[in-house]
Design a protein around this motif. Structure first.
Motif, PDB file in Angstrom:
ATOM      1  N   LYS A  76       0.830  -1.202   0.000  1.00 38.33           N
ATOM      2  CA  LYS A  76       0.000   0.000   0.000  1.00 38.33           C
ATOM      3  C   LYS A  76       0.871   1.260   0.000  1.00 38.33           C
ATOM      4  O   LYS A  76       2.007   1.229   0.446  1.00 38.33           O
ATOM      5  CB  LYS A  76      -0.894   0.029   1.244  1.00 38.33           C
ATOM      6  CG  LYS A  76      -1.986  -1.017   1.236  1.00 38.33           C
ATOM      7  CD  LYS A  76      -2.864  -0.874   2.464  1.00 38.33           C
ATOM      8  CE  LYS A  76      -4.086  -1.756   2.480  1.00 38.33           C
ATOM      9  NZ  LYS A  76      -3.991  -3.074   1.954  1.00 38.33           N
ATOM     10  N   LEU A 112      -1.645  -0.768  -3.951  1.00 42.16           N
ATOM     11  CA  LEU A 112      -0.872  -0.611  -5.177  1.00 42.16           C
ATOM     12  C   LEU A 112      -1.148  -1.801  -6.097  1.00 42.16           C
ATOM     13  O   LEU A 112      -1.249  -2.932  -5.631  1.00 42.16           O
ATOM     14  CB  LEU A 112       0.620  -0.540  -4.861  1.00 42.16           C
ATOM     15  CG  LEU A 112       1.070   0.683  -4.059  1.00 42.16           C
ATOM     16  CD1 LEU A 112       2.521   0.527  -3.625  1.00 42.16           C
ATOM     17  CD2 LEU A 112       0.882   1.956  -4.868  1.00 42.16           C
ATOM     18  N   ALA A 143       0.416  -4.168  -7.985  1.00 40.97           N
ATOM     19  CA  ALA A 143       1.814  -4.588  -7.982  1.00 40.97           C
ATOM     20  C   ALA A 143       1.940  -6.067  -8.300  1.00 40.97           C
ATOM     21  O   ALA A 143       1.016  -6.851  -8.081  1.00 40.97           O
ATOM     22  CB  ALA A 143       2.419  -4.307  -6.607  1.00 40.97           C
ATOM     23  N   VAL A 152       5.056  -1.890 -10.306  1.00 39.60           N
ATOM     24  CA  VAL A 152       3.887  -1.174  -9.779  1.00 39.60           C
ATOM     25  C   VAL A 152       3.303  -0.319 -10.890  1.00 39.60           C
ATOM     26  O   VAL A 152       4.008   0.487 -11.497  1.00 39.60           O
ATOM     27  CB  VAL A 152       4.253  -0.268  -8.576  1.00 39.60           C
ATOM     28  CG1 VAL A 152       3.054   0.568  -8.146  1.00 39.60           C
ATOM     29  CG2 VAL A 152       4.751  -1.093  -7.406  1.00 39.60           C
ATOM     30  N   GLU A 201       1.323   2.689 -11.596  1.00 43.43           N
ATOM     31  CA  GLU A 201       0.946   3.882 -10.835  1.00 43.43           C
ATOM     32  C   GLU A 201      -0.303   4.574 -11.364  1.00 43.43           C
ATOM     33  O   GLU A 201      -0.685   5.622 -10.857  1.00 43.43           O
ATOM     34  CB  GLU A 201       2.117   4.861 -10.795  1.00 43.43           C
ATOM     35  CG  GLU A 201       3.284   4.302 -10.000  1.00 43.43           C
ATOM     36  CD  GLU A 201       4.353   5.340  -9.746  1.00 43.43           C
ATOM     37  OE1 GLU A 201       4.480   5.760  -8.583  1.00 43.43           O
ATOM     38  OE2 GLU A 201       5.055   5.722 -10.698  1.00 43.43           O
ATOM     39  N   VAL A 238       3.409   5.323  -6.079  1.00 46.77           N
ATOM     40  CA  VAL A 238       4.326   4.818  -5.068  1.00 46.77           C
ATOM     41  C   VAL A 238       4.812   6.005  -4.231  1.00 46.77           C
ATOM     42  O   VAL A 238       5.020   7.089  -4.749  1.00 46.77           O
ATOM     43  CB  VAL A 238       5.534   4.129  -5.752  1.00 46.77           C
ATOM     44  CG1 VAL A 238       6.518   3.632  -4.721  1.00 46.77           C
ATOM     45  CG2 VAL A 238       5.072   2.995  -6.625  1.00 46.77           C
ATOM     46  N   SER A 246       6.242   3.455   0.840  1.00 45.28           N
ATOM     47  CA  SER A 246       5.971   2.166   0.191  1.00 45.28           C
ATOM     48  C   SER A 246       7.247   1.593  -0.426  1.00 45.28           C
ATOM     49  O   SER A 246       7.457   0.388  -0.409  1.00 45.28           O
ATOM     50  CB  SER A 246       4.846   2.282  -0.836  1.00 45.28           C
ATOM     51  OG  SER A 246       5.115   3.264  -1.803  1.00 45.28           O
TER      52      SER A 246
END
Length: 159
Positions: free
Chosen positions: A38, A44, A46, A60, A62, A67, A71
């Protein structure tokens, strides 16, 4: 799950090959982490993977949530735990990975330099650019011929 080509990636290269047992255990640990990762309370998007038995790759996307420093810190803590638990070095940027046929090899900077010097590493040897930062670059600029990499700049005096 589809990730944007602009997704951020972090690559951690081991100084030795993971065994099949280690890889399974590490992947389980990474899967648990990435499913709960998170940033300021936002989940996230991920994923984590291991490629060639040497590289831990965190991705990740975004577009869902960005991010944050916290994190990123939590992912670094996880990687450090893996380092300690499996007695591997995942942060040494002086270890250089390259391909010999289909096999990945990792050498320290001095040994790599010797291989370039004695022409065991050639202009066409595939090297890994672990500094790529996006999924698109991971797919197109991670595995590149020595002549097209930052390595050739660093070791150009040997060619």
């Amino acid at each position: 799950m589809s990730f944007s080509p602009q997704s951020r990636v972090w690559i951690y290269q081991s100084d030795r090959k993971f065994t099949a047992t280690e890889e399974t255990a590490i992947l389980n640990k990474l899967a648990t982490f990435s499913s709960q990762w998170k940033a300021h309370g936002n989940e996230l998007l991920a994923k984590a993977e291991i490629r060639y038995d040497y590289f831990i790759i965190l991705t990740v996307d975004e577009s869902q949530a960005g991010v944050t420093g916290c994190s990123i810190d939590s992912s670094v803590r996880l990687i450090k735990e893996i380092e300690q638990e499996y007695h591997v070095d995942l942060f040494n940027r002086f270890n250089i990975a390259y391909k010999l046929g289909d096999e990945v090899k990792v050498q320290g900077k001095e040994d790599f330099e010797t291989l370039v010097n004695i022409k065991q590493i050639t202009q066409d040897t595939i090297v890994f650019n672990n500094m790529v930062q996006t999924l698109a670059d991971l797919e197109s600029k991670w595995e590149v011929p020595f002549k097209d990499s930052w390595h050739s700049t660093v070791f150009s005096h040997l060619l």
